[in-house]
Design an enzyme around this catalytic site. Structure first.
Site, PDB file in Angstrom:
ATOM      1  N   ASN A  39      23.878  41.198  21.249  1.00 25.69           N
ATOM      2  CA  ASN A  39      25.095  40.591  21.792  1.00 25.69           C
ATOM      3  C   ASN A  39      26.307  40.998  20.965  1.00 25.69           C
ATOM      4  O   ASN A  39      26.231  41.168  19.742  1.00 25.69           O
ATOM      5  CB  ASN A  39      24.965  39.064  21.929  1.00 25.69           C
ATOM      6  CG  ASN A  39      24.526  38.350  20.673  1.00 25.69           C
ATOM      7  OD1 ASN A  39      23.831  38.914  19.843  1.00 25.69           O
ATOM      8  ND2 ASN A  39      24.927  37.105  20.537  1.00 25.69           N
ATOM      9  N   GLU A  41      30.129  39.730  20.673  1.00 27.42           N
ATOM     10  CA  GLU A  41      31.112  38.720  21.077  1.00 27.42           C
ATOM     11  C   GLU A  41      32.535  39.234  20.894  1.00 27.42           C
ATOM     12  O   GLU A  41      32.769  40.307  20.327  1.00 27.42           O
ATOM     13  CB  GLU A  41      30.854  37.432  20.292  1.00 27.42           C
ATOM     14  CG  GLU A  41      29.469  36.869  20.607  1.00 27.42           C
ATOM     15  CD  GLU A  41      29.163  35.553  19.929  1.00 27.42           C
ATOM     16  OE1 GLU A  41      29.896  35.150  18.998  1.00 27.42           O
ATOM     17  OE2 GLU A  41      28.163  34.915  20.335  1.00 27.42           O
ATOM     18  N   CYS A  50      26.064  40.126  26.433  1.00 30.33           N
ATOM     19  CA  CYS A  50      24.731  39.700  26.006  1.00 30.33           C
ATOM     20  C   CYS A  50      23.895  40.898  25.529  1.00 30.33           C
ATOM     21  O   CYS A  50      24.149  42.050  25.909  1.00 30.33           O
ATOM     22  CB  CYS A  50      23.998  39.023  27.160  1.00 30.33           C
ATOM     23  SG  CYS A  50      24.600  37.368  27.557  1.00 30.33           S
ATOM     24  N   GLU A  52      20.887  41.671  26.428  1.00 30.88           N
ATOM     25  CA  GLU A  52      20.204  42.331  27.543  1.00 30.88           C
ATOM     26  C   GLU A  52      21.135  43.338  28.217  1.00 30.88           C
ATOM     27  O   GLU A  52      20.710  44.442  28.606  1.00 30.88           O
ATOM     28  CB  GLU A  52      19.745  41.296  28.583  1.00 30.88           C
ATOM     29  CG  GLU A  52      18.746  40.285  28.058  1.00 30.88           C
ATOM     30  CD  GLU A  52      19.392  39.013  27.504  1.00 30.88           C
ATOM     31  OE1 GLU A  52      20.462  39.102  26.877  1.00 30.88           O
ATOM     32  OE2 GLU A  52      18.805  37.940  27.697  1.00 30.88           O
ATOM     33  N   CYS A  83      20.183  34.306  30.175  1.00 28.04           N
ATOM     34  CA  CYS A  83      21.183  33.633  31.013  1.00 28.04           C
ATOM     35  C   CYS A  83      21.098  34.153  32.449  1.00 28.04           C
ATOM     36  O   CYS A  83      20.474  35.190  32.722  1.00 28.04           O
ATOM     37  CB  CYS A  83      22.587  33.830  30.439  1.00 28.04           C
ATOM     38  SG  CYS A  83      23.304  35.452  30.758  1.00 28.04           S
ATOM     39  N   CYS A  86      22.204  37.730  33.074  1.00 31.36           N
ATOM     40  CA  CYS A  86      21.259  38.735  32.566  1.00 31.36           C
ATOM     41  C   CYS A  86      20.026  38.835  33.454  1.00 31.36           C
ATOM     42  O   CYS A  86      19.456  39.917  33.619  1.00 31.36           O
ATOM     43  CB  CYS A  86      20.869  38.421  31.125  1.00 31.36           C
ATOM     44  SG  CYS A  86      22.203  38.839  29.983  1.00 31.36           S
TER      45      CYS A  86
HETATM   46  N1  THU Z   1      23.208  35.548  24.687  1.00 30.73           N
HETATM   47  C1  THU Z   1      22.528  36.713  24.888  1.00 30.73           C
HETATM   48  O1  THU Z   1      22.814  37.738  24.248  1.00 30.73           O
HETATM   49  N2  THU Z   1      21.543  36.727  25.822  1.00 30.73           N
HETATM   50  C2  THU Z   1      21.170  35.645  26.556  1.00 30.73           C
HETATM   51  O2  THU Z   1      20.325  35.761  27.428  1.00 30.73           O
HETATM   52  C3  THU Z   1      21.744  34.326  26.268  1.00 30.73           C
HETATM   53  C4  THU Z   1      22.935  34.326  25.407  1.00 30.73           C
HETATM   54  C5  THU Z   1      24.300  35.545  23.698  1.00 30.73           C
HETATM   55  C6  THU Z   1      25.678  35.411  24.299  1.00 30.73           C
HETATM   56  C7  THU Z   1      26.455  34.833  23.140  1.00 30.73           C
HETATM   57  O3  THU Z   1      26.900  35.895  22.314  1.00 30.73           O
HETATM   58  C8  THU Z   1      25.428  34.015  22.383  1.00 30.73           C
HETATM   59  O4  THU Z   1      24.160  34.434  22.835  1.00 30.73           O
HETATM   60  C9  THU Z   1      25.549  32.496  22.617  1.00 30.73           C
HETATM   61  O5  THU Z   1      25.592  32.195  23.967  1.00 30.73           O
END
Ligand code: THU
Length: 130
Positions: A39, A41, A50, A52, A83, A86
């Site tokens: 991920n 941000e 994310c 994925e 999520c 994803c």
């Molecule tokens: N996140 C992912 O990378 N994949 C997921 O399936 C769920 C959430 C990340 C997004 C964000 O940077 C952090 O987790 C918190 O939500």
């Protein structure tokens, strides 16, 4: 190195200064090639991506388009649940029976499938009149 190990390693590179929640993902394409992502941000929160999504983008950039297996790992109390966005992104490139391995960094592993994660998902069939 297993797919989980690859996801575990790339997770260390996650850029998650806002949530502090690092996620790693690894995709094995049907070609056998393995792609990974974490991920990333952003201070403008909705611009974050994310793990994925990163792994899938790497797969497409690498010339593969079909996922054979995928693993996702995080430091969560139970195996991370991808999520909704994803799940849709994974379904774009994977058959319903593709195994999705979800893991915690302390060793709990859950195996599920793309179809289980996204029942009733939107697909190209709904656009057949266009
Ligand atoms: N996140 C992912 O990378 N994949 C997921 O399936 C769920 C959430 C990340 C997004 C964000 O940077 C952090 O987790 C918190 O939500």
């Amino acid at each position: 190195m297993t797919l989980i190990d690859t996801a575990r390693t790339v997770r260390e590179n996650a850029y998650a200064p806002y949530s502090k929640f690092k996620v790693g993902a690894a995709v094995q394409a049907v070609s056998g090639a393995i792609y990974s992502g974490c991920n990333v941000e952003n201070v403008a929160y909705p611009e974050g991506t994310c793990a994925e999504a990163g792994a899938i983008a790497a797969m497409i950039a690498g010339g593969d388009t079909e996922i054979a297996a995928i693993a996702v790992i995080a430091d969560s109390p139970q195996p991370i649940s991808p999520c909704g966005g994803c799940r849709q992104k994974i379904a774009e490139f994977a058959r319903g029976d593709v195994v999705v391995t979800l893991a915690t960094i302390d060793g709990t592993v859950l195996h599920t499938s793309v179809a289980t994660l996204l029942p009733g998902g939107f697909d190209a069939d709904y656009m057949s009149r266009v």
